[in-house]
Design an enzyme around this catalytic site. Structure first.
Site, short mmCIF file in Angstrom:
data_model
loop_
_atom_site.label_atom_id
_atom_site.label_comp_id
_atom_site.label_asym_id
_atom_site.label_seq_id
_atom_site.Cartn_x
_atom_site.Cartn_y
_atom_site.Cartn_z
N ASP A 1 15.64 35.74 -39.85
CA ASP A 1 16.87 35.08 -39.42
C ASP A 1 17.76 34.68 -40.58
OD1 ASP A 1 15.76 35.25 -36.93
OD2 ASP A 1 16.05 33.13 -36.42
N HIS B 1 12.49 33.81 -42.29
CA HIS B 1 13.88 33.62 -42.71
C HIS B 1 14.16 34.34 -44.03
CE1 HIS B 1 13.37 30.32 -39.87
NE2 HIS B 1 14.67 30.39 -39.69
#
Ligand code: NI
Length: 418
Positions: free
Chosen positions: A209, A354
């Site tokens: 992400d 992430h």
């Protein structure tokens, strides 16, 4: 997470001890506490969150020391030490400003109060890391309350307001942790939202992400290429605009992309108009950078509104969450990130990682731990018999399994035994 609790408690203890009565040496020691406590905590866990915990711990000890008598408040000196730790230039500017004002007004409290007004302004200008900005805001709030020079008597200052401020600060911090730790997992059980793929076969999907990020995304892409693993990247529109070449590379190397809003705003407090903008502007930015209109959507922090769900359906998006959080947003040690995956994974898992982002914003976090953990995550999952798919491949398979018109092996080859 226990490391961060240890850091907060030991910082509180360190902040409490060696408090002298008065004089120059007292100030030197208190300054050193502010400077060294976050520094040392960085050796234990090198992460924004550990600096935040260390700063809160050492500051809290200033007003309520547990292991010695409170020999007068010196939170401003400790704060200066913390600011020096975050940026020596900023620290020197702050000290200089204090001495100039002190020279003019001759009033210590006023000089601290006025120069502390510089802290939030400078923090937003020079710090890109959320944790440094949050630390600066905590220091600022603390100083303003302590040194509000004109309107309050000493007694009120030390009693009611201060306790209230500490209460609010602690509460705010817990809410922040809650949002990051729990909301990331998403609420409830809705069938139109995908949290994992089919459980009958041993496949997982790695998802990244908040990118693209100029520093970490290329490193992650290199690893995925070397290990021949497809993944899914949920891109932030603004980052796709800033780094279109990296967004292109993600697609060129066979990975899937999804929409992760334009500027990483939580969808719940947003108006319908702004929700629409966050989703559609990101879509336009991602399509502009990659030539592909994304059909997967992941809401920031896993929080979505009823309106967002309706809109996503109309716009033919699939809302994708996850069932395995690596908690790498907390900048944990690589070992811990690997353990979180291995302990939580099951067939069909969608794993949240992430490649950019930060505690609150969409850029600036340290993702070195994620990069270091990734090869081991891939190797260990392979050792356990897992293979990798993108999220859209997972959705495709799960639709196939529902219709049962095709043999999965036609598409995937022999299915590994569980
Ligand atoms: Ni995000």
């Amino acid at each position: 997470m226990y490391q961060f609790v240890i850091i907060a408690i030991s910082s509180y203890i360190l902040g409490s001890i060696f408090t002298l009565k008065n004089g120059c040496r007292k100030y030197t020691i208190e300054f050193a506490k502010g400077l060294l406590v976050p520094l040392v905590s960085g050796f234990y866990v090198h992460s924004g969150l550990s600096y935040l915990m260390a700063s809160v711990g050492v500051l809290a000890a200033q007003s309520r020391p547990a292991f010695s008598k409170n020999n007068g408040y010196t939170g401003e000196i400790v704060s200066l030490g913390i600011v020096f730790f975050m940026s020596p230039v900023f620290g020197m500017a702050l000290a200089l400003m204090f001495f100039v004002i002190k020279k003019i007004t001759g009033n210590y409290d006023q000089a601290v109060f006025v120069s502390s007004l510089m802290i939030p302004v400078m923090a937003f200008k020079i710090f890109s890391s959320d944790s440094y900005i949050i630390i600066s805001l905590i220091i600022f709030a603390n100083l303003v309350i302590q040194f509000w020079p004109l309107f309050l008597s000493k007694r009120i200052k030390s009693a009611v307001l201060y306790d209230m401020a500490v209460g609010i600060g602690v509460l705010g911090f817990l809410i922040l942790l809650y949002f990051n730790k729990y909301v990331y997992r998403g609420f409830g059980a809705q069938t139109d939202i995908i949290r994992h793929g089919p459980e009958q076969i041993k496949y997982v999907a790695l998802t990244f992400d908040d990118g693209p990020d100029p520093l970490y995304t290329p490193k992650i892409l290199d690893i995925l290429k070397e290990k021949n693993v497809p993944a899914t990247f949920f891109l932030i529109g603004k980052n796709a605009e800033a780094y279109p070449e990296i967004a292109k590379r993600i697609v060129a190397e066979g990975h899937s992309i999804g929409n992760h809003t334009y500027s990483h705003k939580s969808l719940i407090p947003l108006s319908a108009k702004n929700t629409y903008k966050e989703i559609k502007n990101a879509e336009a930015a991602i399509e502009e950078a990659t030539g592909i209109r994304p059909t997967l959507f992941r809401p920031p922090r896993g929080v979505y509104s009823g309106y967002a769900r309706k809109l996503l359906k109309e716009e033919r998006y699939t809302l994708v969450l996850w069932d395995v959080s690596t908690e790498d947003w907390a900048e944990l040690a690589p070992k811990k990130i690997v353990a979180n995956v291995i302990n939580r994974v099951k067939p069909g898992s969608i794993i949240l990682l992430h490649d950019s982002g930060d505690l609150l914003t969409f850029r600036g976090g340290n993702r070195n731990s994620t990069v270091k953990a990734l090869p081991e995550i891939i190797d260990k999952l392979r050792d356990e018999g897992y293979e990798f798919l993108t999220v859209d491949q997972m959705i495709f398979i799960s639709e196939l399994m529902e219709t049962e018109e095709y043999s999965l092996e036609d598409y995937l080859g022999p299915i590994p035994a569980q």
